[in-house]
Design a protein around this motif. Structure first.
Motif, short mmCIF file in Angstrom:
data_model
loop_
_atom_site.label_atom_id
_atom_site.label_comp_id
_atom_site.label_asym_id
_atom_site.label_seq_id
_atom_site.Cartn_x
_atom_site.Cartn_y
_atom_site.Cartn_z
N GLN A 21 0.77 -1.25 -0.11
CA GLN A 21 0.02 -0.05 0.09
C GLN A 21 0.71 1.18 -0.08
O GLN A 21 0.49 2.17 -0.55
CB GLN A 21 -1.04 -0.03 1.38
CG GLN A 21 -1.96 -1.12 1.21
CD GLN A 21 -1.41 -2.58 1.72
OE1 GLN A 21 -0.38 -2.57 1.96
NE2 GLN A 21 -2.33 -3.30 1.99
N GLN A 45 -6.64 2.48 -5.80
CA GLN A 45 -7.99 1.28 -6.04
C GLN A 45 -7.95 0.80 -7.43
O GLN A 45 -8.47 -0.32 -7.62
CB GLN A 45 -9.25 2.22 -5.67
CG GLN A 45 -9.29 2.32 -3.81
CD GLN A 45 -10.39 3.03 -3.58
OE1 GLN A 45 -11.19 3.69 -4.20
NE2 GLN A 45 -10.83 2.91 -2.17
N ALA A 48 -5.49 -1.84 -6.45
CA ALA A 48 -5.78 -2.45 -5.15
C ALA A 48 -7.05 -1.95 -4.78
O ALA A 48 -7.11 -1.01 -3.84
CB ALA A 48 -4.65 -2.50 -4.06
N ALA A 49 -8.22 -2.66 -5.00
CA ALA A 49 -9.47 -2.12 -4.69
C ALA A 49 -9.78 -2.02 -3.23
O ALA A 49 -10.84 -1.24 -2.87
CB ALA A 49 -10.58 -3.03 -5.44
N THR A 50 -9.07 -2.89 -2.23
CA THR A 50 -9.61 -2.99 -1.01
C THR A 50 -8.61 -1.73 -0.15
O THR A 50 -8.96 -1.66 0.75
CB THR A 50 -9.04 -4.24 -0.25
OG1 THR A 50 -7.45 -4.53 -0.46
CG2 THR A 50 -9.82 -5.41 -0.92
N VAL A 51 -7.89 -0.97 -1.08
CA VAL A 51 -7.32 0.10 -0.15
C VAL A 51 -8.21 1.22 0.02
O VAL A 51 -9.02 1.45 -0.82
CB VAL A 51 -6.03 0.72 -0.92
CG1 VAL A 51 -5.37 1.92 -0.23
CG2 VAL A 51 -5.01 -0.57 -0.87
N ASN A 52 -8.47 1.71 1.41
CA ASN A 52 -9.36 2.81 1.69
C ASN A 52 -8.55 4.28 1.86
O ASN A 52 -7.47 3.99 2.12
CB ASN A 52 -10.19 2.44 2.79
CG ASN A 52 -9.41 2.22 4.07
OD1 ASN A 52 -8.37 3.00 4.28
ND2 ASN A 52 -9.75 1.20 4.87
N THR A 55 -6.14 4.23 4.80
CA THR A 55 -4.62 3.83 4.38
C THR A 55 -4.05 4.93 3.82
O THR A 55 -2.80 4.95 3.84
CB THR A 55 -4.81 2.58 3.67
OG1 THR A 55 -5.81 1.62 4.40
CG2 THR A 55 -3.49 1.86 3.44
#
Length: 140
Positions: A21, A45, A48-52, A55
């Motif tokens: 990340q 995203q 890496a689609a799950t990075v919010n 983060t």
């Protein structure tokens, strides 16, 4: 040494881990030039689609502490982040929103005056000047 290797060694020297990340956020900042945390998050995203957004903010804070990115307030709203090699002053048009860049040396006289009269050391790389651009003035 690669950008990833450089970031990894910088983190390792400070007892921190390299994470995908952190590298993705740094890569996004470098690719986008000047970008808000939300724009950086959207770019990350894509890989890496799950990075919010939380983060992304944490990674940006760390990368700024390491001197790899810096932020600038270009007006109202979120700051924009850029890679450390960007050493310029931003000119922000408050009418059309255009952002131009000028060399920091243009503020040398002001920096010297502030230092001699106030003991204040100016950081012009963290600065945006607000005004009206030539195109908007000529349109009047």
């Amino acid at each position: 040494m690669s950008d990833q290797g450089s970031l990894r060694s910088t983190l390792h020297e400070r007892g921190m881990r390299m994470t995908p990340q952190r590298q993705l956020v740094l890569d996004a900042v470098r690719e986008l030039g000047h970008a808000t945390p939300e724009e950086i998050c959207k770019k990350v995203q894509g890989t890496a689609a799950t990075v919010n957004i939380t983060t992304v903010y944490r990674a940006l804070d760390l990368l700024e502490q390491l001197g790899l990115v810096r932020h600038t307030h270009l007006g109202h709203g979120a700051p924009t982040y850029s890679a450390e090699e960007h050493e310029h002053v931003h000119l922000a048009c408050h009418r059309c929103g255009r952002i131009d860049e000028v060399a920091i040396e243009l503020l040398d006289d002001l920096a010297e005056l502030l230092m001699s009269e106030r003991g204040f050391e100016l950081d012009p790389t963290h600065l945006a000047l607000s005004g009206t651009c030539r195109n908007c003035r000529e349109a009047d």
